[in-house]
Scaffold this motif. Structure first.
Motif, PDB file in Angstrom:
ATOM      1  N   GLY A  43      48.392  19.858  32.021  1.00 56.68           N
ATOM      2  CA  GLY A  43      47.218  19.198  32.588  1.00 56.68           C
ATOM      3  C   GLY A  43      46.927  19.684  33.994  1.00 56.68           C
ATOM      4  N   LEU A  44      47.971  19.828  34.795  1.00 53.18           N
ATOM      5  CA  LEU A  44      47.789  20.342  36.152  1.00 53.18           C
ATOM      6  C   LEU A  44      47.265  21.782  36.122  1.00 53.18           C
ATOM      7  CD1 LEU A  44      51.038  18.993  37.855  1.00 53.18           C
ATOM      8  CD2 LEU A  44      48.699  18.198  38.252  1.00 53.18           C
ATOM      9  N   ASP A  46      45.527  23.178  33.773  1.00 50.38           N
ATOM     10  CA  ASP A  46      44.122  23.139  33.339  1.00 50.38           C
ATOM     11  C   ASP A  46      43.204  22.759  34.491  1.00 50.38           C
ATOM     12  OD1 ASP A  46      44.935  23.819  30.796  1.00 50.38           O
ATOM     13  OD2 ASP A  46      44.780  21.771  29.993  1.00 50.38           O
ATOM     14  N   GLU A  47      43.638  21.820  35.314  1.00 48.88           N
ATOM     15  CA  GLU A  47      42.841  21.397  36.463  1.00 48.88           C
ATOM     16  C   GLU A  47      42.696  22.525  37.479  1.00 48.88           C
ATOM     17  OE1 GLU A  47      40.378  19.102  38.654  1.00 48.88           O
ATOM     18  OE2 GLU A  47      41.200  18.579  36.692  1.00 48.88           O
ATOM     19  N   ARG A  50      40.221  24.995  36.013  1.00 45.81           N
ATOM     20  CA  ARG A  50      38.841  24.512  36.124  1.00 45.81           C
ATOM     21  C   ARG A  50      38.323  24.666  37.557  1.00 45.81           C
ATOM     22  NH1 ARG A  50      40.596  20.596  32.405  1.00 45.81           N
ATOM     23  NH2 ARG A  50      41.191  19.158  34.046  1.00 45.81           N
ATOM     24  N   THR A  51      39.164  24.365  38.517  1.00 42.93           N
ATOM     25  CA  THR A  51      38.773  24.487  39.914  1.00 42.93           C
ATOM     26  C   THR A  51      38.494  25.937  40.276  1.00 42.93           C
ATOM     27  OG1 THR A  51      40.089  22.552  40.491  1.00 42.93           O
ATOM     28  CG2 THR A  51      39.507  24.040  42.294  1.00 42.93           C
TER      29      THR A  51
END
Length: 57
Positions: A43-44, A46-47, A50-51
């Motif tokens: 999840g981290l 992926d974040e 995305r950023t």
């Protein structure tokens, strides 16, 4: 941006390592813990990805 890419790669590796530990663990509690850690690291990652995409090259 290179530092973000390096961090992204580190998170992906950590997720894979946690997943492997989860699969190899014989203790149910450890198995579940490392599976959760793997999901958290993914999840981290992926974040971060995305950023990076949102901010462009």
């Amino acid at each position: 941006m290179k530092d973000m890419q390096a961090h992204l790669e580190k998170l992906r590796v950590e997720a894979e390592e946690c997943e492997l530990i989860s699969k190899l663990a014989t203790n149910t509690t450890k198995k579940e813990l490392f599976a959760k850690l793997a999901a958290h690291h993914r999840g981290l990652a992926d974040e971060v990805e995305r950023t990076m995409k949102a901010n462009g090259p």
